[in-house]
Design an enzyme around this catalytic site. Sequence first.
Site, mmCIF file in Angstrom:
data_model
loop_
_atom_site.group_PDB
_atom_site.id
_atom_site.type_symbol
_atom_site.label_atom_id
_atom_site.label_comp_id
_atom_site.label_asym_id
_atom_site.label_seq_id
_atom_site.Cartn_x
_atom_site.Cartn_y
_atom_site.Cartn_z
ATOM 1 N N ASP A 130 0.813 -1.221 0.000
ATOM 2 C CA ASP A 130 0.000 0.000 0.000
ATOM 3 C C ASP A 130 0.846 1.271 0.000
ATOM 4 O OD1 ASP A 130 -2.567 1.092 -0.207
ATOM 5 O OD2 ASP A 130 -2.681 1.503 1.938
ATOM 6 N N ASP B 124 -3.811 -4.494 -5.159
ATOM 7 C CA ASP B 124 -3.129 -3.231 -5.490
ATOM 8 C C ASP B 124 -1.638 -3.367 -5.743
ATOM 9 O OD1 ASP B 124 -5.631 -2.156 -5.074
ATOM 10 O OD2 ASP B 124 -5.120 -1.142 -3.204
ATOM 11 N N ASP C 27 -11.830 1.318 5.687
ATOM 12 C CA ASP C 27 -10.750 1.434 4.706
ATOM 13 C C ASP C 27 -9.507 2.081 5.301
ATOM 14 O OD1 ASP C 27 -12.136 0.427 2.389
ATOM 15 O OD2 ASP C 27 -13.280 2.291 2.355
#
Length: 339
Positions: free
Chosen positions: A113, A151, A298
């Site tokens: 991330d 991601d 989130d």
Amino acid sequence: MRWNRIIACACAVVLMTGSSCCAAGARDDVDTAQRVASGGFYVDPNSSAARALVDYPDTASIVARLADTPQAFWLSATSPPTAVSNEVGRYVDAAVRANAVPVLVTYAIPQRDCGSFSAGGYSNGADYRTWSDNVAAGIGNREAVVIVEPDALTDWSCLSSEQATERIDLLRYSVNALASDPNTAVYIDGGHSRWLDAPELASRLESAGVERARGFSLNVANFYTTVEQEAYGESVSALTGGKTYVVDTSRNGAGPPPEGPLNWCNPPDRALGSAPTTQTQAAHAAAYLWVKHPGESDGTCNRGDPPSSVWWNAYAVAIVQNSGRRRGSQMARCEMALA
């Protein structure tokens, strides 16, 4: 394998009030929901939503909609790399006992991330490779669906060119380890339709070893419509030799929030999407899955929200209420052979 045979309502709790497929009936407890999952995707009786039924009894009748629906089991770097094998083994064993297919997510790659709200992962590639081997060992030859590193393939803005090359090498290593048994359906995460154009994603997927995987995943933890993701997925599939893909529909029932800074981070007024199922609309879409847990944050979103992956009961209640869905809606389960 059952993953190739399940179609239509297998595993799916049909969330739209009054809808049905083969047979319908009300459910009154989590044990019943687990039985409903037989022949389909696994409903974890120890999920964060299931625990919330006890922790927040006043809203249990609402949150039960989430607790009853199959969701993915996320694996991260919370323990030594060799310890994950037992964790995975216990989870897959439970799914086998329920005659259901577990959906797992690997989420431990170094520099995960890029330092944002879900930052973490192992500190080096050697540990990650060991961890990947042990995830595969925990699954063994049992059926499972694995989403590889949300991601990681699309967000490497924080990485140097050398680190990006290592990222690709680590993803390829993980895919090879997980796909070594044909009963494991591996999907490399590909972000969503508004991140990379189809040729760029296809190129990165090929670099990461999509030829060894079942395909790729889209819309994980995001809100874009299923129709949009399938149009994008078909374009990417055409560029990767017809690879299939899965779409995260957990929170896309109202589509994406308005454009703006951090609009992806706990946006209000969202709704649940289609229940997990292998009955899809597009030719190469293998399944709709709930990969992101709808009741989990989130991240702090720079406004004091709960940390990433922490249960947020108020948000969970809101997303169910926004969907107009309640416990007691009809459910259905049916299976047919995949053509």
